[in-house]
Design a protein around this motif. Structure first.
Motif, PDB file in Angstrom:
ATOM      1  N   LYS A   1      20.484  -4.431  15.561  1.00 51.52           N
ATOM      2  CA  LYS A   1      19.144  -4.824  15.104  1.00 51.52           C
ATOM      3  C   LYS A   1      18.679  -6.129  15.737  1.00 51.52           C
ATOM      4  O   LYS A   1      17.472  -6.415  15.781  1.00 51.52           O
ATOM      5  CB  LYS A   1      19.119  -4.948  13.580  1.00 51.52           C
ATOM      6  N   LYS A   2      19.608  -6.913  16.255  1.00 51.24           N
ATOM      7  CA  LYS A   2      19.216  -8.159  16.920  1.00 51.24           C
ATOM      8  C   LYS A   2      18.367  -7.899  18.155  1.00 51.24           C
ATOM      9  O   LYS A   2      17.638  -8.778  18.618  1.00 51.24           O
ATOM     10  CB  LYS A   2      20.463  -8.958  17.315  1.00 51.24           C
ATOM     11  N   HIS A   3      18.458  -6.691  18.688  1.00 48.50           N
ATOM     12  CA  HIS A   3      17.716  -6.356  19.903  1.00 48.50           C
ATOM     13  C   HIS A   3      16.321  -5.811  19.607  1.00 48.50           C
ATOM     14  O   HIS A   3      15.542  -5.576  20.532  1.00 48.50           O
ATOM     15  CB  HIS A   3      18.500  -5.334  20.727  1.00 48.50           C
TER      16      HIS A   3
ATOM     17  N   SER B   1      11.731  -8.797  16.799  1.00 45.68           N
ATOM     18  CA  SER B   1      11.618  -9.419  15.474  1.00 45.68           C
ATOM     19  C   SER B   1      10.199  -9.878  15.163  1.00 45.68           C
ATOM     20  O   SER B   1       9.887 -10.252  14.038  1.00 45.68           O
ATOM     21  CB  SER B   1      12.572 -10.617  15.377  1.00 45.68           C
TER      22      SER B   1
ATOM     23  N   GLU C   1      24.296  -6.011  14.503  1.00 48.74           N
ATOM     24  CA  GLU C   1      24.344  -6.411  15.908  1.00 48.74           C
ATOM     25  C   GLU C   1      23.251  -5.712  16.720  1.00 48.74           C
ATOM     26  O   GLU C   1      22.551  -6.341  17.521  1.00 48.74           O
ATOM     27  CB  GLU C   1      25.722  -6.082  16.494  1.00 48.74           C
TER      28      GLU C   1
END
Length: 488
Positions: A426-428, A431, A424
């Motif tokens: 790492k979604k921030h 990318s 969760e």
């Protein structure tokens, strides 16, 4: 709303927890404590990068280091990049910089209309403390790699620089100025070299303890940054911490002088004002055998932050997460200036005045880390509620996940226990970071800097943007030069 004057006092490398208002029972910070009691304190404020130039670039631009491509202390950002200083100036403000901001390159203003004293770090490539004889014996100890080379009792370029900066802003405040003011005061302490007057070092020495967190207390290893480890005797560590505490006490006294002059200036000119204190990052101080900054652990990444003044609630504590990038938007909102576009930070005015919640706020910090082989890899810190993730783009096997509510010292890595939280958070993370592309960009940048450093080294050093070290402070006391750390 340009009837509000703003004064920002920005120190360098002040670990947030080492302040009376943040709970430290040893350090003497009466002026910061009074500022906290009379203003609003942000208990969980973070830098955008645990290094001077990237964090200060973010402070001014409201952009993450990855957006500005500024990851080290040798990189500048473009002159056409707007800062909150530009925005405030469009509202008729005189924008004044007294002292440090660590600009690199020909643009030494980035929106400031006036500048006094200059910087303790040279503004051009190839003239850092390791390259420039002007720093004398203290030169090496300005760099994190050699910060343990000089520790002890006495005067130093850092202390002298801060005295000059403070005298400059006091002189400015004695004058009456037409129009609203944005004044940024930038000092260098408690940044190393670790040196302070004998009476203060002696006062703190017996009160110092060795680091709270040692490597044997962790349930994870630090192989990815073990090249940063330094060893020191217990006595050496106590002297180091005593000098650091002493420098904070000196800084606190200087803040008291500046704030008194600020309040007198406002009263004399029938003005309203806001006073802000913060630092750019912290200092590890031997925790985990690490010194200086450049880590995402709390001692390095968390910063002190207080806002006090007109319409600011007194004695308020904000528990939600905030970023160094929030200061610019907040100031713009306070004075009615346009917030620069595409900000990663947000205005805190609604939170300060109306109590707007910061629940579920995500705060990011970034750094281009080197592993033990010298290879660079993007690294990140993500904070959300009680969780904190430290992640290295090239190796997900060394993710560190902490619950800071239950584990304030970051001892227990919970990444394997809560993989869903890791995913969760790492979604921030950006990318779009392509490791190979960044490595190529870094190689190109390094080749450019190699030439710029050669060019900078032959420049005339008589530059008003550079504060020159007094000749009598180019030699360190003999007993402060550490040659054998084991018998210090």
């Amino acid at each position: 709303m340009n009837d509000i004057d703003i004064l920002i006092y920005m120190s360098d490398q002040h670990t947030a927890s080492i302040s009376g208002f943040m709970g430290d029972q040893i350090v003497r910070t009466p002026n910061l404590d009074r500022l906290a009691n009379e203003g609003t304190v942000f208990d969980h404020a973070y830098t955008s990068c645990p290094l001077c130039v990237p964090s200060r670039t973010s402070f001014l631009t409201g952009q993450l280091p990855s957006r500005m491509c500024v990851f080290n202390n040798s990189t500048s950002f473009p002159a056409d990049q707007p800062t909150f200083v530009h925005s405030v100036a469009t509202k008729g403000y005189e924008t004044v910089l007294c002292g440090r901001m660590h600009f690199i390159g020909p643009d030494q203003r980035h929106g400031f209309s006036k500048r006094y004293v200059g910087d303790i770090c040279h503004p051009y490539w190839g003239n850092g403390p390791l390259d420039n004889s002007d720093y004398g014996e203290f030169g090496r100890s300005f760099a994190a790699k050699y910060c343990l080379d000089i520790i002890g009792k006495g005067d130093s370029p850092v202390l002298a620089y801060d005295r000059d900066v403070v005298e400059s802003v006091l002189g400015y405040l004695k004058q009456d100025h037409h129009g609203p003011q944005l004044i940024v005061t930038g000092t260098y302490a408690p940044h190393f070299p670790y040196m302070a007057p004998a009476e203060l070092v002696d006062y703190y020495y017996d009160k110092m303890t060795t680091p709270t967190v040692g490597l044997d207390s962790l349930n994870y290893d630090l192989d990815f940054i073990k090249h940063k480890f330094e060893t020191a005797s217990e006595d050496m560590l106590k002297v180091l911490k005593a000098t650091y505490y002493a420098m904070i006490e000196i800084m606190d006294a200087q803040i008291g002088k500046v704030r008194a002059a600020w309040e007198e200036y406002l009263k004399r000119n029938n003005r309203k004002g806001v006073f802000i204190y913060l630092s750019d990052h912290g200092d590890q101080l031997g925790e985990r055998q690490l010194y200086g900054k450049q880590t995402f652990f709390e001692y390095s990444s968390r910063i002190p932050c207080i806002i006090q003044g007109e319409n600011i609630p007194q004695g308020k504590r904000v528990d939600g997460l905030v970023s160094i990038m929030d200061i610019g938007p907040t100031i713009c909102a306070l004075v009615g200036a346009k917030i620069p576009p595409q900000q990663a930070g947000v205005s805190l005015v609604d939170t300060i005045i109306n109590g707007a919640s910061l629940n579920n706020r995500v705060v990011l910090s970034e750094y281009m880390e080197k592993d033990c082989d010298g290879n660079k890899t993007p690294s990140f810190m993500v904070r959300k509620n009680d969780w904190k993730l430290i992640s290295y783009k090239s190796n997900s096997d060394i993710d560190l996940l902490f619950n800071l509510k239950n584990d304030a010292d970051e001892i227990n890595n919970l990444a394997d226990t809560y993989p869903e939280v890791v995913m969760e958070l790492k979604k921030h993370i950006n990318s779009n970071w392509d490791i190979e592309q960044f490595k190529n960009n870094e190689k190109i940048k390094e080749s450019h800097l190699e030439l710029m450093q050669e060019w900078g080294s032959i420049r005339n050093l008589d530059d008003d943007n550079f504060w020159k070290v007094p000749k009598n402070l180019r030699s360190a006391p003999k007993d402060s030069i550490i040659k054998d750390r084991s018998i210090y």
